[in-house]
Motif scaffolding. Structure first.
Motif, mmCIF file in Angstrom:
data_model
loop_
_atom_site.group_PDB
_atom_site.id
_atom_site.type_symbol
_atom_site.label_atom_id
_atom_site.label_comp_id
_atom_site.label_asym_id
_atom_site.label_seq_id
_atom_site.Cartn_x
_atom_site.Cartn_y
_atom_site.Cartn_z
ATOM 1 N N MET A 1 14.873 54.105 29.242
ATOM 2 C CA MET A 1 14.555 54.155 27.820
ATOM 3 C C MET A 1 13.351 53.262 27.550
ATOM 4 S SD MET A 1 17.733 51.930 26.322
ATOM 5 C CE MET A 1 18.860 53.012 27.222
ATOM 6 N N PRO A 2 12.659 53.463 26.436
ATOM 7 C CA PRO A 2 11.495 52.635 26.141
ATOM 8 C C PRO A 2 11.898 51.160 26.064
ATOM 9 C CG PRO A 2 11.637 54.506 24.640
ATOM 10 C CD PRO A 2 12.914 54.471 25.407
ATOM 11 N N THR A 3 11.069 50.277 26.603
ATOM 12 C CA THR A 3 11.423 48.855 26.650
ATOM 13 C C THR A 3 10.443 47.972 25.882
ATOM 14 O OG1 THR A 3 10.212 48.644 28.736
ATOM 15 C CG2 THR A 3 12.590 49.059 28.876
ATOM 16 N N ASP A 4 9.352 48.550 25.380
ATOM 17 C CA ASP A 4 8.403 47.711 24.656
ATOM 18 C C ASP A 4 8.969 47.325 23.293
ATOM 19 O OD1 ASP A 4 8.221 50.464 24.036
ATOM 20 O OD2 ASP A 4 6.341 50.141 22.992
ATOM 21 N N CYS A 5 8.503 46.208 22.750
ATOM 22 C CA CYS A 5 8.935 45.798 21.421
ATOM 23 C C CYS A 5 7.722 45.781 20.493
ATOM 24 C CB CYS A 5 9.626 44.437 21.439
ATOM 25 S SG CYS A 5 8.552 43.078 21.943
ATOM 26 N N ILE A 6 7.988 45.775 19.217
ATOM 27 C CA ILE A 6 6.936 45.878 18.216
ATOM 28 C C ILE A 6 6.960 44.623 17.342
ATOM 29 C CG2 ILE A 6 6.041 47.262 16.289
ATOM 30 C CD1 ILE A 6 6.033 48.805 18.845
ATOM 31 N N SER A 7 5.831 43.958 17.217
ATOM 32 C CA SER A 7 5.766 42.846 16.281
ATOM 33 C C SER A 7 5.690 43.411 14.869
ATOM 34 C CB SER A 7 4.543 41.970 16.561
ATOM 35 O OG SER A 7 3.353 42.656 16.205
ATOM 36 N N TYR A 8 6.063 42.599 13.883
ATOM 37 C CA TYR A 8 5.935 43.045 12.507
ATOM 38 C C TYR A 8 4.496 43.479 12.223
ATOM 39 C CZ TYR A 8 10.430 40.739 11.460
ATOM 40 O OH TYR A 8 11.745 40.366 11.422
ATOM 41 N N GLN A 9 3.546 42.675 12.730
ATOM 42 C CA GLN A 9 2.138 42.930 12.428
ATOM 43 C C GLN A 9 1.649 44.245 13.024
ATOM 44 O OE1 GLN A 9 3.570 40.085 13.474
ATOM 45 N NE2 GLN A 9 2.268 38.293 13.134
ATOM 46 N N ASN A 10 2.238 44.654 14.161
ATOM 47 C CA ASN A 10 1.784 45.887 14.826
ATOM 48 C C ASN A 10 2.631 47.106 14.480
ATOM 49 O OD1 ASN A 10 -0.316 44.572 16.168
ATOM 50 N ND2 ASN A 10 0.990 44.009 17.897
ATOM 51 N N SER A 11 3.632 46.913 13.626
ATOM 52 C CA SER A 11 4.524 48.031 13.313
ATOM 53 C C SER A 11 3.854 49.058 12.400
ATOM 54 C CB SER A 11 5.799 47.519 12.645
ATOM 55 O OG SER A 11 5.519 47.029 11.333
ATOM 56 N N GLY A 12 2.833 48.607 11.641
ATOM 57 C CA GLY A 12 2.176 49.510 10.698
ATOM 58 C C GLY A 12 2.902 49.633 9.376
ATOM 59 N N TYR A 13 3.983 48.870 9.203
ATOM 60 C CA TYR A 13 4.784 48.992 7.985
ATOM 61 C C TYR A 13 4.773 47.722 7.134
ATOM 62 C CZ TYR A 13 6.628 53.497 9.448
ATOM 63 O OH TYR A 13 6.742 54.817 9.800
ATOM 64 N N PHE A 14 3.920 46.762 7.484
ATOM 65 C CA PHE A 14 3.837 45.528 6.706
ATOM 66 C C PHE A 14 2.472 45.441 6.037
ATOM 67 C CE2 PHE A 14 7.567 44.736 9.029
ATOM 68 C CZ PHE A 14 8.230 43.656 8.470
ATOM 69 N N SER A 15 2.454 44.852 4.854
ATOM 70 C CA SER A 15 1.206 44.744 4.095
ATOM 71 C C SER A 15 0.272 43.742 4.757
ATOM 72 C CB SER A 15 1.506 44.276 2.663
ATOM 73 O OG SER A 15 1.977 42.931 2.671
ATOM 74 N N SER A 16 -1.005 43.806 4.396
ATOM 75 C CA SER A 16 -1.976 42.855 4.943
ATOM 76 C C SER A 16 -1.599 41.430 4.547
ATOM 77 C CB SER A 16 -3.385 43.189 4.441
ATOM 78 O OG SER A 16 -3.447 43.155 3.022
ATOM 79 N N LEU A 17 -1.025 41.257 3.354
ATOM 80 C CA LEU A 17 -0.601 39.926 2.925
ATOM 81 C C LEU A 17 0.488 39.393 3.843
ATOM 82 C CD1 LEU A 17 -0.531 37.528 0.993
ATOM 83 C CD2 LEU A 17 0.957 38.865 -0.512
ATOM 84 N N MET A 18 1.476 40.219 4.149
ATOM 85 C CA MET A 18 2.551 39.757 5.027
ATOM 86 C C MET A 18 2.043 39.523 6.450
ATOM 87 S SD MET A 18 5.390 38.981 3.715
ATOM 88 C CE MET A 18 4.260 38.215 2.558
ATOM 89 N N ASN A 19 1.162 40.369 6.923
ATOM 90 C CA ASN A 19 0.593 40.153 8.259
ATOM 91 C C ASN A 19 -0.142 38.823 8.326
ATOM 92 O OD1 ASN A 19 1.586 42.591 9.224
ATOM 93 N ND2 ASN A 19 -0.288 43.719 8.780
ATOM 94 N N ASP A 20 -0.912 38.522 7.282
ATOM 95 C CA ASP A 20 -1.658 37.259 7.261
ATOM 96 C C ASP A 20 -0.716 36.063 7.122
ATOM 97 O OD1 ASP A 20 -3.944 38.705 7.541
ATOM 98 O OD2 ASP A 20 -4.692 38.399 5.507
ATOM 99 N N TYR A 21 0.370 36.241 6.368
ATOM 100 C CA TYR A 21 1.359 35.165 6.259
ATOM 101 C C TYR A 21 1.998 34.891 7.617
ATOM 102 C CZ TYR A 21 5.685 32.707 5.111
ATOM 103 O OH TYR A 21 6.734 31.804 5.092
ATOM 104 N N LEU A 22 2.408 35.949 8.287
ATOM 105 C CA LEU A 22 3.046 35.799 9.598
ATOM 106 C C LEU A 22 2.090 35.211 10.625
ATOM 107 C CD1 LEU A 22 4.983 39.182 9.585
ATOM 108 C CD2 LEU A 22 6.010 36.905 9.448
ATOM 109 N N ASP A 23 0.801 35.513 10.473
ATOM 110 C CA ASP A 23 -0.213 34.944 11.368
ATOM 111 C C ASP A 23 -0.658 33.548 10.935
ATOM 112 O OD1 ASP A 23 -0.252 37.148 13.051
ATOM 113 O OD2 ASP A 23 -1.811 38.184 11.898
ATOM 114 N N GLN A 24 -0.085 33.059 9.830
ATOM 115 C CA GLN A 24 -0.394 31.719 9.295
ATOM 116 C C GLN A 24 -1.900 31.544 9.059
ATOM 117 O OE1 GLN A 24 2.044 28.398 10.995
ATOM 118 N NE2 GLN A 24 2.748 29.950 12.467
#
Length: 531
Positions: A1-24
């Motif tokens: 089965m697929p074994t890769d994982c997806i970060s929030y930032q790479n999922s494509g479902y988080f806003s630019s604001l949330m991506n920037d927050y998560l990236d500090q």
């Protein structure tokens, strides 16, 4: 089965604001107090311990004990409620609307994130107690947002009317709703458990707040979850000074607008009003507005002078309800809270509030994005493997996924990029020749380049389309699988109800989620059930 994982930032479902927050990102660091790491909680504990009014703890415990009267409560929940009287006890809080039968799946993920974080904190800081709180949004009034849930692609809607705080809404009429829903889910052992849970929650409680408490307690009481209904006069007494400040000076708008200016490059989540309070009664929740020195309740004939409204506040604080701007402050005033856990949209509006909290001298909580989850069956995981699909593939937009797989499965190159690059180089040579002629030749060369490049692009599109027809069987299986995992090409956690998965997995569902979710990790969790 697929074994890769997806970060929030790479999922494509988080806003630019949330991506920037998560990236500090540095441009956002002034908008939050401490980033959610286990180590940062030490300073948060010490600050909250210094700034929190411990005299309000007795009232909090008393209110919770009254609210749990008549509810079958686990020993751990009872201990957690009692522990809130101690100055060494702190909370981790999540909030959620009173969605019918919990609404979408992420209701579970919010609460599990909260429970799991308190357990991590207990291990890291054993000299303190940590209590998971579910703050029921009983004072909300947007009934259209919560009066339905989806089950296997079908929407089940509760057709009734609500004009006041939804927590006070009568559950009358839900017996007919259950009859329709029961026919859909069948009569397996797990289906019967779900029917009984719905019946015990909604048919044996008179209002939506009590029904939701029963439901959440049934699902998470064993983990010590404490469920709070803050639509309460005793709790609001501690909030009177802040409501008075809002009524007389309207200070929240000034501070939030200043912060919103720092977020002008993003989509601002909420906009403050002059007065960020509602007036509530059983069948009424309307904005309080100030006109020419008179306080009016919007869409009614109710109005007060300043003296009258302050007198009413001091006598009946339960009639004043905070809106989305003031509610977080109310929460942090009455709870010894360290961290708020929410979805991306919630964390976005919390980021607008830090300067307001500083102005009123209330400790700003750590903000943590809740766990996000994609649930897959073992059969779906094996199908993805067979189709050579990674989780990254499945998270991509469907048109991009189909194009990518068409090119991958094609026995010859469908991408004509190499030919387009060769064509570009040939025209570079022709453009050099134009230096030795007149400008009319240069124009002719440019026109020819555009024409031939466009011709290649059209051929590429036709070639891709032809290959899609040839590979239609495998591409259809791919899109079917993605549609199963991403209903309506949206996140599963925002579409499906937990009962859909409980019927297949039974009582193992929640323990499995609790064991696998790590609240401080920033990965989109893919969990294969049944293995």
């Amino acid at each position: 089965m697929p074994t890769d994982c997806i970060s929030y930032q790479n999922s494509g479902y988080f806003s630019s604001l949330m991506n920037d927050y998560l990236d500090q990102k540095p441009n956002l660091q002034s908008l939050y107090h401490r980033f959610p790491t286990l180590e940062n909680f030490e300073a948060q504990i010490l600050e909250k311990q210094t700034n929190f009014d411990d005299t309000s703890r007795a009232s909090l415990v008393s209110v919770l004990q009254r609210q749990y009267a008549g509810t079958e409560t686990s020993v751990l929940t009872q201990q957690n409620i009692a522990a809130l009287a101690s100055p060494f006890t702190f909370t981790v809080t999540t909030g959620h609307q009173l969605n019918l039968f919990s609404g979408p799946l992420y209701f579970l993920y919010k609460i599990i994130s909260t429970i799991n974080l308190t357990n991590e904190l207990k291990t890291k800081y054993p000299h303190y107690n940590f209590v998971p709180i579910y703050w029921m949004a009983t004072e909300d009034h947007d009934f259209e947002e919560i009066n339905y849930f989806n089950f296997k692609g079908k929407k089940f809607r509760w057709n009734t009317a609500s004009t006041g705080p939804v927590g006070r809404l009568s559950t009358e009429g839900l017996a007919d709703f259950l009859e329709v829903y029961a026919l859909e889910i069948g009569s397996s052992t797990n289906a019967n458990t779900i029917k009984k849970l719905f019946e015990d929650s909604y048919l044996r409680h008179d209002n939506l707040a009590d029904a939701t408490r029963h439901l959440a307690n049934a699902l998470f009481g064993a983990q010590g979850l404490v469920i709070l209904d803050a639509d309460n006069s005793d709790l609001k007494k501690a909030f009177i000074p802040f409501v008075k400040e809002e009524l007389i000076h309207q200070s929240s708008q000034k501070w939030v607008l200043e912060t919103a200016e720092k977020l002008k490059d993003y989509t601002v989540q909420v906009n403050p009003r002059e007065i960020n309070l509602f007036f509530i009664e059983d069948n009424l929740r309307e904005r309080i507005i100030l006109e020419n020195g008179t306080y009016k309740v919007n869409n009614t004939k109710i109005e007060f002078s300043e003296t009258e409204i302050i007198k009413l506040l001091e006598k009946h604080p339960e009639k004043f309800s905070p809106n989305v701007i003031m509610r977080p402050l109310y929460q942090e005033v009455i709870l010894p809270n360290l961290c708020y856990i929410g979805g991306g949209g919630e964390i976005a509006y919390w980021l607008e509030l830090k300067s307001f909290f500083e102005a009123v001298k209330v400790t700003f909580p750590i903000l943590l994005v809740r766990n996000s989850v994609l649930l897959a069956t073992e059969k779906q995981a094996k199908k993805a493997d067979k189709l050579d699909l990674s989780w990254k593939d499945l998270f991509s937009k469907q048109a991009d996924l189909v194009n990518h797989k068409t090119k991958q499965f094609s026995e010859f190159p469908v991408d004509l990029t190499d030919l387009k690059e060769q064509l570009s180089k040939q025209f570079e040579t022709l453009f050099e020749l134009t230096n030795h002629t007149d400008q009319s030749f240069a124009g002719a060369v440019k026109a020819q380049e555009v024409k031939q490049t466009k011709g290649l692009e059209n051929l590429e599109k036709r070639l891709l389309k032809a290959q899609k027809r040839k590979l239609s069987d495998v591409l259809e299986r791919i899109t079917e699988l993605q549609n199963e995992l991403f209903p309506n090409q949206s996140l599963q956690e925002r579409q499906a109800n937990f009962s859909e998965f409980y019927i297949e997995n039974g009582a193992n569902l929640i323990p499995t989620l609790i064991s696998k979710l790590k609240p401080l990790e920033q990965n989109f969790n893919i969990i294969t059930l049944g293995i």
